[in-house]
Design an enzyme around this catalytic site. Structure first.
Site, PDB file in Angstrom:
ATOM      1  N   ASP A  31       0.696  -1.245  -0.130  1.00  0.00           N
ATOM      2  CA  ASP A  31      -0.051   0.028  -0.011  1.00  0.00           C
ATOM      3  C   ASP A  31       0.661   1.351  -0.053  1.00  0.00           C
ATOM      4  O   ASP A  31       2.109   1.313   0.045  1.00  0.00           O
ATOM      5  CB  ASP A  31      -0.945   0.070   1.377  1.00  0.00           C
ATOM      6  CG  ASP A  31      -0.283  -0.480   2.382  1.00  0.00           C
ATOM      7  OD1 ASP A  31       0.936  -0.549   2.747  1.00  0.00           O
ATOM      8  OD2 ASP A  31      -1.096  -1.034   3.547  1.00  0.00           O
ATOM      9  N   ASN A  66      -7.530  -3.500  14.309  1.00  0.00           N
ATOM     10  CA  ASN A  66      -9.034  -3.893  13.959  1.00  0.00           C
ATOM     11  C   ASN A  66      -9.036  -4.785  13.044  1.00  0.00           C
ATOM     12  O   ASN A  66     -10.113  -4.998  12.155  1.00  0.00           O
ATOM     13  CB  ASN A  66      -9.621  -2.616  13.392  1.00  0.00           C
ATOM     14  CG  ASN A  66      -8.687  -2.020  12.131  1.00  0.00           C
ATOM     15  OD1 ASN A  66      -7.858  -2.830  11.926  1.00  0.00           O
ATOM     16  ND2 ASN A  66      -9.196  -1.009  11.765  1.00  0.00           N
ATOM     17  N   HIS A 100      -7.062  -5.144  10.096  1.00  0.00           N
ATOM     18  CA  HIS A 100      -6.909  -4.791   8.837  1.00  0.00           C
ATOM     19  C   HIS A 100      -5.657  -5.628   8.149  1.00  0.00           C
ATOM     20  O   HIS A 100      -4.677  -5.591   8.960  1.00  0.00           O
ATOM     21  CB  HIS A 100      -6.744  -3.357   8.308  1.00  0.00           C
ATOM     22  CG  HIS A 100      -5.816  -2.526   8.868  1.00  0.00           C
ATOM     23  ND1 HIS A 100      -5.860  -1.285   9.504  1.00  0.00           N
ATOM     24  CD2 HIS A 100      -4.420  -2.795   8.726  1.00  0.00           C
ATOM     25  CE1 HIS A 100      -4.619  -0.823   9.769  1.00  0.00           C
ATOM     26  NE2 HIS A 100      -3.794  -1.705   9.461  1.00  0.00           N
ATOM     27  N   GLU A 146      -9.883  -2.114   5.517  1.00  0.00           N
ATOM     28  CA  GLU A 146     -10.289  -1.830   6.783  1.00  0.00           C
ATOM     29  C   GLU A 146     -11.560  -2.911   6.963  1.00  0.00           C
ATOM     30  O   GLU A 146     -12.133  -3.247   5.874  1.00  0.00           O
ATOM     31  CB  GLU A 146     -10.746  -0.443   7.054  1.00  0.00           C
ATOM     32  CG  GLU A 146      -9.610   0.540   6.798  1.00  0.00           C
ATOM     33  CD  GLU A 146      -8.710   0.654   7.875  1.00  0.00           C
ATOM     34  OE1 GLU A 146      -8.726  -0.466   8.760  1.00  0.00           O
ATOM     35  OE2 GLU A 146      -7.887   1.421   8.211  1.00  0.00           O
TER      36      GLU A 146
HETATM   37  C1  F6R Z   1       1.478  -1.589   5.995  1.00  0.00           C
HETATM   38  C2  F6R Z   1       0.014  -2.246   6.281  1.00  0.00           C
HETATM   39  C3  F6R Z   1      -0.595  -2.383   7.416  1.00  0.00           C
HETATM   40  C4  F6R Z   1       0.280  -2.585   8.739  1.00  0.00           C
HETATM   41  C5  F6R Z   1      -0.523  -2.706  10.049  1.00  0.00           C
HETATM   42  C6  F6R Z   1       0.466  -3.140  11.094  1.00  0.00           C
HETATM   43  O1  F6R Z   1       1.891  -1.909   4.964  1.00  0.00           O
HETATM   44  O2  F6R Z   1      -0.340  -2.512   5.084  1.00  0.00           O
HETATM   45  O3  F6R Z   1      -1.607  -3.403   7.432  1.00  0.00           O
HETATM   46  O4  F6R Z   1       0.827  -4.136   8.497  1.00  0.00           O
HETATM   47  O5  F6R Z   1      -1.290  -1.571  10.093  1.00  0.00           O
HETATM   48  O6  F6R Z   1       1.166  -1.701  11.320  1.00  0.00           O
HETATM   49  P1  F6R Z   1       2.352  -1.833  12.358  1.00  0.00           P
HETATM   50  O7  F6R Z   1       3.251  -2.998  11.906  1.00  0.00           O
HETATM   51  O8  F6R Z   1       2.777  -0.565  12.364  1.00  0.00           O
HETATM   52  O9  F6R Z   1       1.597  -2.278  13.798  1.00  0.00           O
END
Ligand code: F6R
Length: 245
Positions: free
Chosen positions: A67, A136, A138, A143
């Site tokens: 992303d 959450n 994702h 989301e």
């Molecule tokens: C990152 C992504 C997100 C993260 C998730 C966890 O490219 O796609 O899904 O993997 O938000 O983020 P952290 O590792 O910062 O807790």
């Protein structure tokens, strides 16, 4: 799904790096799906360390990131392109032309979504996708409520995601509210998935992933439909599971 339990963040990072390095050695032209955020930083450090000490080569590897924030060019320190260059690509022998991150500044985002999805398909799909998980549920920036049939698309970030990611910005108002992300079906097409989970903050998400029914309300639950998922989770993330068993 296979779960590997490790002691802490460092061990998770070591194990994940070992896993990735083995795959790269087996298939030097591997197509890797990569994630940003706090979770994989330690893994990328281990990959760099191994590259410098043992010479594992990434010259033929192609990467696709999950992303990117809408509105941030690659030179912006908070963009995911900048993150990847800074945390990994600049320190290994990868050909930057083979590293792909969706564009956060495309003139036409619908077109960019199609281009990115097609690009992954033209390369024969992703062999190994690295994932983190949001509290959450994702995965990527998909989301809760995202269709399991979704392909690369534009999303409005949940306020919990904006709050969680504000730690990387000067102030919360600077966090973009939209992102471009691989869809759930894009992620599920990967031949293999490695999910990294660390820390108490993620323990509820891990518990829900393992115990709740598969539902679009908890995007990561879809991984239970995938034939080849490995989870590397540390003790703090697994703590909730222990309470109930
Ligand atoms: C990152 C992504 C997100 C993260 C998730 C966890 O490219 O796609 O899904 O993997 O938000 O983020 P952290 O590792 O910062 O807790």
């Amino acid at each position: 799904m296979k779960i590997i339990e490790v002691k802490d963040y460092q061990q998770m990072s070591n194990k994940a790096a070992e896993y990735i390095i083995k795959k790269v050695i087996q298939n030097p032209s591997i197509k890797l799906g990569l994630a940003t955020g706090g979770t994989p930083v330690g893994t990328y450090k281990c990959l760099i360390d191994d590259h410098q000490k043992k010479g594992t080569s990434y010259q033929k590897v192609t990467t696709f990131n999950l992303d990117e924030y809408v509105g941030l060019p690659g030179e912006n320190k908070n963009s995911y392109r900048y993150f990847m260059n800074n945390q990994l690509f600049d320190y290994i022998d990868i050909n930057k032309a083979k590293t792909n991150v969706p564009s956060g500044i495309a003139a036409d985002f619908q077109e960019e979504c199609h281009r990115y999805e097609d690009l992954i398909n033209q390369h024969g799909g992703i062999d190994l996708q690295i994932l983190g998980i949001g509290s959450n549920g994702h995965i990527g920036f998909n989301e809760p409520g995202t269709s399991f049939a979704s392909k690369t698309h534009i999303v409005e970030l949940a306020s919990s995601t904006i709050q969680a990611n504000a730690r990387f910005f000067n102030k919360i108002e600077e966090v973009p509210t939209k992102a471009i992300t691989m869809g759930i079906s894009t992620i599920m097409k990967s031949k293999e998935i490695l999910l990294l989970v660390s820390g108490e903050k993620k323990s509820e998400a891990l518990f829900r992933l393992l115990n709740e029914e598969i539902s679009e309300n908890f995007p990561a639950s879809v991984l239970k439909n995938h034939p080849c998922v490995t989870i590397i989770a540390d003790k703090a993330a697994i703590a909730d599971l222990k309470v109930t068993t």
